[in-house]
Design a protein around this motif. Sequence first.
Motif, PDB file in Angstrom:
ATOM      1  N   ILE A   1       2.817  -4.342   1.870  1.00  0.00           N
ATOM      2  CA  ILE A   1       2.062  -4.442   3.117  1.00  0.00           C
ATOM      3  C   ILE A   1       2.890  -3.892   4.266  1.00  0.00           C
ATOM      4  CG2 ILE A   1       0.826  -5.991   4.675  1.00  0.00           C
ATOM      5  CD1 ILE A   1       0.798  -7.965   2.164  1.00  0.00           C
ATOM      6  N   GLN A   2       2.504  -2.724   4.729  1.00  0.00           N
ATOM      7  CA  GLN A   2       3.063  -2.120   5.934  1.00  0.00           C
ATOM      8  C   GLN A   2       1.955  -2.094   6.981  1.00  0.00           C
ATOM      9  OE1 GLN A   2       4.355   1.233   3.119  1.00  0.00           O
ATOM     10  NE2 GLN A   2       5.706   1.562   4.873  1.00  0.00           N
ATOM     11  N   GLY A   3       2.292  -2.287   8.219  1.00  0.00           N
ATOM     12  CA  GLY A   3       1.261  -2.292   9.249  1.00  0.00           C
ATOM     13  C   GLY A   3       0.325  -3.468   9.058  1.00  0.00           C
ATOM     14  N   LYS A   4      -0.986  -3.191   9.076  1.00  0.00           N
ATOM     15  CA  LYS A   4      -1.980  -4.264   9.047  1.00  0.00           C
ATOM     16  C   LYS A   4      -2.723  -4.316   7.716  1.00  0.00           C
ATOM     17  CE  LYS A   4      -2.811  -3.880  14.049  1.00  0.00           C
ATOM     18  NZ  LYS A   4      -2.168  -5.137  14.443  1.00  0.00           N
ATOM     19  N   ALA A   5      -2.941  -5.538   7.251  1.00  0.00           N
ATOM     20  CA  ALA A   5      -3.833  -5.811   6.121  1.00  0.00           C
ATOM     21  C   ALA A   5      -4.903  -6.750   6.651  1.00  0.00           C
ATOM     22  CB  ALA A   5      -3.082  -6.441   4.963  1.00  0.00           C
ATOM     23  N   LEU A   6      -6.090  -6.223   6.906  1.00  0.00           N
ATOM     24  CA  LEU A   6      -7.139  -6.969   7.584  1.00  0.00           C
ATOM     25  C   LEU A   6      -8.369  -7.108   6.697  1.00  0.00           C
ATOM     26  CD1 LEU A   6      -7.041  -5.153  11.068  1.00  0.00           C
ATOM     27  CD2 LEU A   6      -5.747  -7.191  10.373  1.00  0.00           C
ATOM     28  N   GLY A   7      -9.065  -8.248   6.786  1.00  0.00           N
ATOM     29  CA  GLY A   7     -10.325  -8.425   6.095  1.00  0.00           C
ATOM     30  C   GLY A   7     -10.218  -8.137   4.616  1.00  0.00           C
ATOM     31  N   GLY A   8     -11.012  -7.162   4.139  1.00  0.00           N
ATOM     32  CA  GLY A   8     -10.959  -6.782   2.735  1.00  0.00           C
ATOM     33  C   GLY A   8      -9.592  -6.287   2.308  1.00  0.00           C
ATOM     34  N   GLY A   9      -8.821  -5.733   3.239  1.00  0.00           N
ATOM     35  CA  GLY A   9      -7.453  -5.321   2.917  1.00  0.00           C
ATOM     36  C   GLY A   9      -6.587  -6.517   2.580  1.00  0.00           C
ATOM     37  N   ALA A  10      -6.746  -7.610   3.338  1.00  0.00           N
ATOM     38  CA  ALA A  10      -6.016  -8.841   3.023  1.00  0.00           C
ATOM     39  C   ALA A  10      -6.470  -9.397   1.678  1.00  0.00           C
ATOM     40  CB  ALA A  10      -6.220  -9.868   4.134  1.00  0.00           C
ATOM     41  N   GLU A  11      -7.782  -9.308   1.416  1.00  0.00           N
ATOM     42  CA  GLU A  11      -8.295  -9.766   0.124  1.00  0.00           C
ATOM     43  C   GLU A  11      -7.680  -8.986  -1.032  1.00  0.00           C
ATOM     44  OE1 GLU A  11     -12.437 -11.077  -0.414  1.00  0.00           O
ATOM     45  OE2 GLU A  11     -12.828 -10.063   1.505  1.00  0.00           O
ATOM     46  N   LEU A  12      -7.554  -7.667  -0.852  1.00  0.00           N
ATOM     47  CA  LEU A  12      -6.966  -6.825  -1.894  1.00  0.00           C
ATOM     48  C   LEU A  12      -5.561  -7.287  -2.261  1.00  0.00           C
ATOM     49  CD1 LEU A  12      -6.796  -4.308  -3.716  1.00  0.00           C
ATOM     50  CD2 LEU A  12      -6.235  -2.970  -1.672  1.00  0.00           C
ATOM     51  N   THR A  13      -4.776  -7.699  -1.277  1.00  0.00           N
ATOM     52  CA  THR A  13      -3.397  -8.127  -1.582  1.00  0.00           C
ATOM     53  C   THR A  13      -3.375  -9.333  -2.505  1.00  0.00           C
ATOM     54  OG1 THR A  13      -3.089  -9.682   0.281  1.00  0.00           O
ATOM     55  CG2 THR A  13      -2.682  -7.330   0.711  1.00  0.00           C
ATOM     56  N   THR A  14      -4.409 -10.197  -2.406  1.00  0.00           N
ATOM     57  CA  THR A  14      -4.418 -11.403  -3.237  1.00  0.00           C
ATOM     58  C   THR A  14      -4.742 -11.109  -4.693  1.00  0.00           C
ATOM     59  OG1 THR A  14      -6.767 -11.934  -2.840  1.00  0.00           O
ATOM     60  CG2 THR A  14      -5.157 -12.772  -1.243  1.00  0.00           C
ATOM     61  N   ALA A  15      -5.234  -9.899  -4.990  1.00  0.00           N
ATOM     62  CA  ALA A  15      -5.508  -9.508  -6.370  1.00  0.00           C
ATOM     63  C   ALA A  15      -4.253  -9.005  -7.073  1.00  0.00           C
ATOM     64  CB  ALA A  15      -6.592  -8.440  -6.420  1.00  0.00           C
ATOM     65  N   CYS A  16      -3.145  -8.891  -6.338  1.00  0.00           N
ATOM     66  CA  CYS A  16      -1.865  -8.472  -6.915  1.00  0.00           C
ATOM     67  C   CYS A  16      -1.041  -9.706  -7.263  1.00  0.00           C
ATOM     68  CB  CYS A  16      -1.101  -7.589  -5.936  1.00  0.00           C
ATOM     69  SG  CYS A  16      -1.923  -6.002  -5.595  1.00  0.00           S
ATOM     70  N   ASP A  17      -0.124  -9.554  -8.198  1.00  0.00           N
ATOM     71  CA  ASP A  17       0.722 -10.671  -8.609  1.00  0.00           C
ATOM     72  C   ASP A  17       1.661 -11.107  -7.495  1.00  0.00           C
ATOM     73  OD1 ASP A  17      -0.279 -10.682 -11.301  1.00  0.00           O
ATOM     74  OD2 ASP A  17       0.937  -8.896 -11.684  1.00  0.00           O
ATOM     75  N   PHE A  18       2.175 -10.125  -6.759  1.00  0.00           N
ATOM     76  CA  PHE A  18       3.135 -10.399  -5.695  1.00  0.00           C
ATOM     77  C   PHE A  18       2.777  -9.581  -4.461  1.00  0.00           C
ATOM     78  CE2 PHE A  18       5.616 -10.698  -9.722  1.00  0.00           C
ATOM     79  CZ  PHE A  18       5.886 -12.060  -9.683  1.00  0.00           C
ATOM     80  N   ARG A  19       3.314 -10.041  -3.337  1.00  0.00           N
ATOM     81  CA  ARG A  19       3.131  -9.336  -2.068  1.00  0.00           C
ATOM     82  C   ARG A  19       4.484  -9.229  -1.374  1.00  0.00           C
ATOM     83  NH1 ARG A  19      -0.723 -11.762  -3.920  1.00  0.00           N
ATOM     84  NH2 ARG A  19       0.529 -13.663  -3.877  1.00  0.00           N
ATOM     85  N   LEU A  20       4.737  -8.053  -0.802  1.00  0.00           N
ATOM     86  CA  LEU A  20       5.926  -7.806  -0.001  1.00  0.00           C
ATOM     87  C   LEU A  20       5.470  -7.287   1.356  1.00  0.00           C
ATOM     88  CD1 LEU A  20       8.045  -5.850  -2.665  1.00  0.00           C
ATOM     89  CD2 LEU A  20       8.248  -8.279  -2.111  1.00  0.00           C
ATOM     90  N   MET A  21       6.154  -7.675   2.424  1.00  0.00           N
ATOM     91  CA  MET A  21       5.798  -7.206   3.766  1.00  0.00           C
ATOM     92  C   MET A  21       7.011  -6.611   4.446  1.00  0.00           C
ATOM     93  SD  MET A  21       3.353 -10.350   5.165  1.00  0.00           S
ATOM     94  CE  MET A  21       2.808  -9.504   6.660  1.00  0.00           C
ATOM     95  N   THR A  22       6.767  -5.646   5.296  1.00  0.00           N
ATOM     96  CA  THR A  22       7.814  -5.179   6.196  1.00  0.00           C
ATOM     97  C   THR A  22       7.823  -6.100   7.416  1.00  0.00           C
ATOM     98  OG1 THR A  22       6.275  -3.626   7.238  1.00  0.00           O
ATOM     99  CG2 THR A  22       7.626  -2.789   5.430  1.00  0.00           C
ATOM    100  N   SER A  23       8.899  -6.067   8.167  1.00  0.00           N
ATOM    101  CA  SER A  23       9.096  -7.055   9.233  1.00  0.00           C
ATOM    102  C   SER A  23       8.061  -6.964  10.346  1.00  0.00           C
ATOM    103  CB  SER A  23      10.503  -6.911   9.819  1.00  0.00           C
ATOM    104  OG  SER A  23      10.698  -5.602  10.324  1.00  0.00           O
ATOM    105  N   GLU A  24       7.489  -5.778  10.553  1.00  0.00           N
ATOM    106  CA  GLU A  24       6.540  -5.604  11.655  1.00  0.00           C
ATOM    107  C   GLU A  24       5.085  -5.643  11.208  1.00  0.00           C
ATOM    108  OE1 GLU A  24       7.678  -1.936  13.445  1.00  0.00           O
ATOM    109  OE2 GLU A  24       9.612  -2.694  14.148  1.00  0.00           O
ATOM    110  N   SER A  25       4.827  -5.990   9.964  1.00  0.00           N
ATOM    111  CA  SER A  25       3.456  -5.976   9.452  1.00  0.00           C
ATOM    112  C   SER A  25       2.782  -7.328   9.656  1.00  0.00           C
ATOM    113  CB  SER A  25       3.461  -5.595   7.966  1.00  0.00           C
ATOM    114  OG  SER A  25       4.223  -6.527   7.221  1.00  0.00           O
ATOM    115  N   GLU A  26       1.464  -7.340   9.430  1.00  0.00           N
ATOM    116  CA  GLU A  26       0.714  -8.586   9.565  1.00  0.00           C
ATOM    117  C   GLU A  26      -0.482  -8.581   8.622  1.00  0.00           C
ATOM    118  OE1 GLU A  26      -2.611  -8.328  12.972  1.00  0.00           O
ATOM    119  OE2 GLU A  26      -0.567  -8.170  13.786  1.00  0.00           O
ATOM    120  N   MET A  27      -0.889  -9.789   8.238  1.00  0.00           N
ATOM    121  CA  MET A  27      -2.108  -9.995   7.462  1.00  0.00           C
ATOM    122  C   MET A  27      -3.055 -10.851   8.288  1.00  0.00           C
ATOM    123  SD  MET A  27      -0.617 -10.878   3.668  1.00  0.00           S
ATOM    124  CE  MET A  27      -2.263 -11.036   3.004  1.00  0.00           C
TER     125      MET A  27
END
Length: 307
Positions: free
Chosen positions: A155-181
């Motif tokens: 997750i770089q930048g923004k993960a919004l709405g369906g984008g946030a939902e997509l991350t939950t279909a993965c086993d793991f999530r990693l974020m950069t320091s300036e990103s948000e969900m």
Amino acid sequence: MFSFLEMTVSLLWKPFHRIANGRLMQQRTMSLYNQTHGFREDEIKAKLQQFTGGSVDLSKEDDGIGILTLNNPRFMNAFTGTMMIELQERVAELESWKNGKGLIVHGAENTFCSGSDLNAVRTLSRPQDGVNMCMFMQNILTRLMRLPLITVALIQGKALGGGAELTTACDFRLMTSESEMRFVHKHMGLVPGWGGAARLVQILGSSPALRLLSGAEKVDAERALCLGLIEAVLPSSEERRPLQEARTWLNLYTKGPPEVIQSVKKVVSAGRELQLETALRIEKEIFGTVWGGPANLHALAQRTKHK
């Protein structure tokens, strides 16, 4: 003597491996919804085809790591209709990747995904169209979740709405320091429709999931780490470096032969989704595909020790 053992076990192992793997493959690719649920896949795909733009790109590396890129940066990598169809095609390709071990899902040009293309949302405003798109995406993301690969959302930048939902279909999530969900569905007068709510409850528990959904709160990297929503905050926020950092992180869990890594993922998926007795039977079948297999015999021949 050991070569004779290898030969004997191999003769017994191969047919069982084919039968068990065929059965497990059928279970993984089975759709949640079909015509008995009122789902008409051909109809919704024909409508989605009208909303073009962007692409979902897949590269499969020699080390068994795949890179799935959401590529629609003009609109923060929002899913157009054709991108949804391409995601289905890429997931089908990954399901049959025999040498695959891991997958990184990320967005082009330093942002993840802002959800659905609003042009499609406005046009497909009839409830039945919305439900069909919901079923279509739930089918795809469930198959993504069940892939026999260890999957990571970068997750770089923004993960919004369906984008946030997509991350939950993965086993793991990693974020950069300036990103948000942010699960922004409430502000659109909606709830998650791609399976994100159910998966978020599995990841966090009901109370934290309820806070994120009902508050439509911005979740920065530090808070996501505290909640247990992500595994780590990557040190770099430049466009290309986090991808290499994510590969380095994923490599910790994908060392070893593909058949072993895939088997590990399969037993975890069974334990997560199925009732205990069924999960135990699946685990027994998967165990039978690796017992006496090449990696097992190699470890025995090397007298592998655990330190």
